[in-house]
Design a protein around this motif. Sequence first.
Motif, PDB file in Angstrom:
ATOM      1  N   MET A   1      41.548  33.826  40.166  1.00 35.59           N
ATOM      2  CA  MET A   1      41.877  35.260  39.544  1.00 35.59           C
ATOM      3  C   MET A   1      43.350  35.647  39.977  1.00 35.59           C
ATOM      4  O   MET A   1      44.181  36.092  39.162  1.00 35.59           O
ATOM      5  CB  MET A   1      40.937  36.134  40.048  1.00 35.59           C
ATOM      6  N   ILE A   2      43.713  35.433  41.504  1.00 35.37           N
ATOM      7  CA  ILE A   2      44.908  35.919  41.629  1.00 35.37           C
ATOM      8  C   ILE A   2      46.372  35.268  41.171  1.00 35.37           C
ATOM      9  O   ILE A   2      47.273  35.735  40.758  1.00 35.37           O
ATOM     10  CB  ILE A   2      45.106  36.064  43.312  1.00 35.37           C
ATOM     11  N   ASP A   3      46.112  33.725  41.242  1.00 32.91           N
ATOM     12  CA  ASP A   3      47.326  33.157  40.603  1.00 32.91           C
ATOM     13  C   ASP A   3      47.719  33.303  39.542  1.00 32.91           C
ATOM     14  O   ASP A   3      48.938  33.401  38.897  1.00 32.91           O
ATOM     15  CB  ASP A   3      47.114  31.639  41.188  1.00 32.91           C
ATOM     16  N   PRO A   4      46.818  32.993  38.540  1.00 35.40           N
ATOM     17  CA  PRO A   4      47.075  33.523  37.125  1.00 35.40           C
ATOM     18  C   PRO A   4      47.523  34.842  36.722  1.00 35.40           C
ATOM     19  O   PRO A   4      48.288  34.946  36.058  1.00 35.40           O
ATOM     20  CB  PRO A   4      45.530  33.233  36.473  1.00 35.40           C
ATOM     21  N   VAL A   5      47.213  35.670  37.478  1.00 38.15           N
ATOM     22  CA  VAL A   5      47.655  37.172  37.253  1.00 38.15           C
ATOM     23  C   VAL A   5      49.092  37.204  37.722  1.00 38.15           C
ATOM     24  O   VAL A   5      49.847  37.668  37.039  1.00 38.15           O
ATOM     25  CB  VAL A   5      46.775  38.123  38.120  1.00 38.15           C
ATOM     26  N   TRP A   6      49.470  36.562  38.976  1.00 37.69           N
ATOM     27  CA  TRP A   6      50.864  36.546  39.373  1.00 37.69           C
ATOM     28  C   TRP A   6      51.607  35.735  38.374  1.00 37.69           C
ATOM     29  O   TRP A   6      52.850  36.258  37.985  1.00 37.69           O
ATOM     30  CB  TRP A   6      50.842  35.833  40.691  1.00 37.69           C
ATOM     31  N   ALA A   7      51.114  34.604  37.780  1.00 37.05           N
ATOM     32  CA  ALA A   7      51.826  33.717  36.990  1.00 37.05           C
ATOM     33  C   ALA A   7      52.417  34.555  35.934  1.00 37.05           C
ATOM     34  O   ALA A   7      53.453  34.856  35.012  1.00 37.05           O
ATOM     35  CB  ALA A   7      51.362  32.536  36.500  1.00 37.05           C
ATOM     36  N   LYS A   8      50.970  35.346  35.186  1.00 38.33           N
ATOM     37  CA  LYS A   8      51.210  36.096  33.885  1.00 38.33           C
ATOM     38  C   LYS A   8      52.358  37.247  34.192  1.00 38.33           C
ATOM     39  O   LYS A   8      53.282  37.872  33.261  1.00 38.33           O
ATOM     40  CB  LYS A   8      50.014  36.712  33.567  1.00 38.33           C
ATOM     41  N   PHE A   9      52.187  37.888  35.304  1.00 35.35           N
ATOM     42  CA  PHE A   9      53.135  39.001  35.747  1.00 35.35           C
ATOM     43  C   PHE A   9      54.413  38.667  35.822  1.00 35.35           C
ATOM     44  O   PHE A   9      55.354  39.450  35.213  1.00 35.35           O
ATOM     45  CB  PHE A   9      52.406  39.604  36.914  1.00 35.35           C
ATOM     46  N   ASP A  10      54.721  37.578  36.488  1.00 34.92           N
ATOM     47  CA  ASP A  10      56.156  37.214  36.478  1.00 34.92           C
ATOM     48  C   ASP A  10      56.575  36.836  35.191  1.00 34.92           C
ATOM     49  O   ASP A  10      57.740  37.018  34.886  1.00 34.92           O
ATOM     50  CB  ASP A  10      56.271  35.712  37.447  1.00 34.92           C
TER      51      ASP A  10
ATOM     52  N   GLN B   1      50.319  45.753  29.375  1.00 33.57           N
ATOM     53  CA  GLN B   1      49.804  44.606  29.777  1.00 33.57           C
ATOM     54  C   GLN B   1      49.844  44.267  31.154  1.00 33.57           C
ATOM     55  O   GLN B   1      48.824  43.974  32.063  1.00 33.57           O
ATOM     56  CB  GLN B   1      50.277  43.409  29.105  1.00 33.57           C
ATOM     57  N   ILE B   2      51.032  44.767  31.811  1.00 31.73           N
ATOM     58  CA  ILE B   2      51.263  44.713  33.167  1.00 31.73           C
ATOM     59  C   ILE B   2      50.422  45.655  33.882  1.00 31.73           C
ATOM     60  O   ILE B   2      49.977  45.200  35.006  1.00 31.73           O
ATOM     61  CB  ILE B   2      53.022  44.987  33.636  1.00 31.73           C
ATOM     62  N   ALA B   3      50.216  46.769  33.409  1.00 27.92           N
ATOM     63  CA  ALA B   3      49.332  47.731  34.079  1.00 27.92           C
ATOM     64  C   ALA B   3      47.884  47.143  34.145  1.00 27.92           C
ATOM     65  O   ALA B   3      47.226  47.451  35.003  1.00 27.92           O
ATOM     66  CB  ALA B   3      49.436  49.061  33.332  1.00 27.92           C
ATOM     67  N   HIS B   4      47.337  46.651  33.070  1.00 29.92           N
ATOM     68  CA  HIS B   4      46.160  45.907  33.048  1.00 29.92           C
ATOM     69  C   HIS B   4      46.022  44.762  34.260  1.00 29.92           C
ATOM     70  O   HIS B   4      45.234  44.672  34.950  1.00 29.92           O
ATOM     71  CB  HIS B   4      45.842  45.071  31.869  1.00 29.92           C
ATOM     72  N   LEU B   5      47.250  44.050  34.307  1.00 30.15           N
ATOM     73  CA  LEU B   5      47.131  42.816  35.343  1.00 30.15           C
ATOM     74  C   LEU B   5      47.085  43.829  36.807  1.00 30.15           C
ATOM     75  O   LEU B   5      46.409  43.148  37.704  1.00 30.15           O
ATOM     76  CB  LEU B   5      48.432  42.363  35.395  1.00 30.15           C
TER      77      LEU B   5
ATOM     78  N   GLU C   1      50.865  40.809  49.119  1.00 35.95           N
ATOM     79  CA  GLU C   1      51.763  40.218  48.400  1.00 35.95           C
ATOM     80  C   GLU C   1      51.806  40.773  46.764  1.00 35.95           C
ATOM     81  O   GLU C   1      52.702  40.915  46.004  1.00 35.95           O
ATOM     82  CB  GLU C   1      51.681  38.574  48.257  1.00 35.95           C
ATOM     83  N   SER C   2      50.491  41.071  46.297  1.00 36.99           N
ATOM     84  CA  SER C   2      50.421  41.553  44.853  1.00 36.99           C
ATOM     85  C   SER C   2      50.835  42.712  44.753  1.00 36.99           C
ATOM     86  O   SER C   2      51.632  43.228  43.807  1.00 36.99           O
ATOM     87  CB  SER C   2      48.793  41.839  44.656  1.00 36.99           C
ATOM     88  N   PHE C   3      50.828  43.742  45.604  1.00 38.83           N
ATOM     89  CA  PHE C   3      51.458  44.880  45.869  1.00 38.83           C
ATOM     90  C   PHE C   3      53.023  44.910  45.824  1.00 38.83           C
ATOM     91  O   PHE C   3      53.476  45.651  45.064  1.00 38.83           O
ATOM     92  CB  PHE C   3      50.867  45.885  47.020  1.00 38.83           C
ATOM     93  N   ASN C   4      53.484  44.048  46.408  1.00 39.96           N
ATOM     94  CA  ASN C   4      54.794  44.132  46.732  1.00 39.96           C
ATOM     95  C   ASN C   4      55.352  43.467  45.311  1.00 39.96           C
ATOM     96  O   ASN C   4      56.450  44.015  44.872  1.00 39.96           O
ATOM     97  CB  ASN C   4      55.511  42.905  47.802  1.00 39.96           C
ATOM     98  N   ARG C   5      54.593  42.400  44.738  1.00 37.79           N
ATOM     99  CA  ARG C   5      55.119  42.071  43.400  1.00 37.79           C
ATOM    100  C   ARG C   5      55.199  43.189  42.367  1.00 37.79           C
ATOM    101  O   ARG C   5      55.967  43.437  41.633  1.00 37.79           O
ATOM    102  CB  ARG C   5      54.333  40.988  42.970  1.00 37.79           C
ATOM    103  N   PHE C   6      53.891  43.943  42.362  1.00 35.38           N
ATOM    104  CA  PHE C   6      53.942  44.979  41.342  1.00 35.38           C
ATOM    105  C   PHE C   6      54.909  46.141  41.367  1.00 35.38           C
ATOM    106  O   PHE C   6      55.340  46.642  40.478  1.00 35.38           O
ATOM    107  CB  PHE C   6      52.567  45.231  41.218  1.00 35.38           C
TER     108      PHE C   6
END
Length: 685
Positions: free
Chosen positions: A449-458, A499-503, A531-536
């Motif tokens: 869940m988390i890794d695919p979200v990060w990859a798509k977010f980047d 889409q980013i908001a959905h991630l 880390e998710s928060f810092n990325r977003f």
Amino acid sequence: MAWININLITNDCVMTNLFQLFSKIEFRTAVCNCFNGILHKGMDPLAKVQLIEQFMKVEVMQEKFAQINSIQENDSDYEFYTSLAKLFNTIGIELIECLKKAKSKIVSGGPEEAVQFYNYVNSSIESKFAILCQILSHKNFFISNQVQPFAREYIQCLKNNRVSKSMNVTEMNPKTQQEMVILLNIVISQCKYPSVFNFGSSEEVEFEEHRKACKILFDNLILLNTPFCNQFLTTNLIEPLFNNWQTESYTFSDIEVGLYILYLMGENSSMITDVKKFEKLLELLVTSSISAYPNPYVQMMYFELILRYDKYFTQSLSHLVPQVIVSFMDERGFKNPSLKMRSRVSQLFNKLVKTHVKSRSFEKLQTYAEDIIKRLQNFLCIDAVLRPMKYNRAGSSKYQTSPHTVIEGNQLQITEEDQLLIYEIISLLIVCNQSYDSAKKLFYLKSLMIDPVWAKFDELLNLVTNLTQAIDSSKKNKDNLPNDYNESEIEQIESIIFQIAHLISIVARTSKAFSNVQTIQSLNAQSLYLESFNRFAKTLRLSLNETCLYAIQSSIRQLLHRLIVCLDESDIVPILPFAIQNIFPSECNLNSKTIQELIPLIVQIVSKFKHSWMFQRDLLPFFKDMFVPFISSIFNQISNVNVTEEDKQILKKSYYTFLSLLATNGVTEVFTNLGECKIKISQLL
């Protein structure tokens, strides 16, 4: 007229002429309405009953009641028969009111005449039962609904007149039993979808309203004699349905209404008098494979039943859990070709998993966790999401596919909210699974869940950064940017931002799997969410329009709410000043929506951490610094002519809530730095 003495109207001369007019087509609707008004007037109960009986004996009246079931909605007589049904309802209600008055006289020791009058009225009411059933069973919903109030009162009369209040089947009057059977059959028939029905139209809304009215009658009948009703419905409707639904004699309407009645039987757990027999029905529901009937309405009702009676599947019927899971996973559920069905199944399975997590039967469910995750893994793909129409300015469909989506083969798609539910389901199955150790849980959580979200977010962040930079560069080089280019670029940016908001919402939703028992710390998963928060938070530095900025701010705020709930204070408190400053930058004038979102966040922070020394060290100085700019933003919005009065009232309420929060929680030091804000506060007060 309302002020006319009723005795001037209810005499032989006037009433005889009125009844004679009933036989004339041009007057009969008016006669019905007139007599309806007369009956609503207060008069002597005996005179009212005699007047009703006189009217019911009119030959033309009897003929019309005999013909009422043959009327069609498009007939010229439709309006008249509707008025006639409404009149008959008034007749029944008024007779029952007279019966109540007679009964009160008997209770208070009235004369023998009171008993005779009571029997006379009771006989008059009973004689109306056949006509009541005739109108109640009318195929036109509007006409049938006219007599619903009388039907409910009639059932109440049966309840008051029963021989014993013990509710035993053997002690009930045979005549009452017969009438109950008739009324139950009418309710079942009225709840059936017509053979020719326009699903998805306004007709469906009208039918659902009609069903609600029928449900009230059903509830009254169940309360009249619960064991008898359950026995009748089980023996004559539900068991035969489960055993014979595959025969040609059962239509879609027969199957759907049988499941619907079973659903209503569980409205109140006290209505289930024979638990063992009811469990047998639920076992038949699963083992009969009725959920395979090729109609989404039948399949939907099956899943609704599973959730309604989920407590049985977590206890005595836990051996059926594997079959229930399969029904959710295959073409009946998540692989159903209907988007509406897949959406509802997502909601129901989410609730079912939560119920099982809290019960002992979760051991049975977690045995199949690997298989469930495997079957739902395709729905975790971000590109499997359909975008709501509000994100598609030019589109005409309810949903659209993302411009960057690549759908392979016949992969099914779901809505954003459904995907969030599925992420929550899988998170629960991972985090709460007792057969997994902490390392395995963390691995699954991160890799699935988390890794695919990060990859798509980047990927999306890089794309939207390039687009915003290109627009900014174009604006600097050209005074007049072509409108079509500007508009298309902005639409593309908005699509990516949503889409980013959905991630961000996905990561927030996965945190719902954690609890006081299964904490984030027990998995050492704090770094994933921090880390998710810092990325977003990087998206907050983009050059975005107000719509996009609000979407990002709102989604990150929701994530922050979840982190405050789940993380230890040592992890979350130090980043809160940075988080609030980035989500709600003080240099910008906060709008009313942003203010209304910021206050609940502050409420949550103060309520949870007010006794922490870290709160005193890290947050209190920050709140002192932000207090004046924040209050100023509130007053700027209150004085803004473009803000509606409703929003201004909400802002004032939020303002007082905010001050009350600080005062009641002892955080009064922030008031020491008011400065010029005192003037504006005095203006509000």
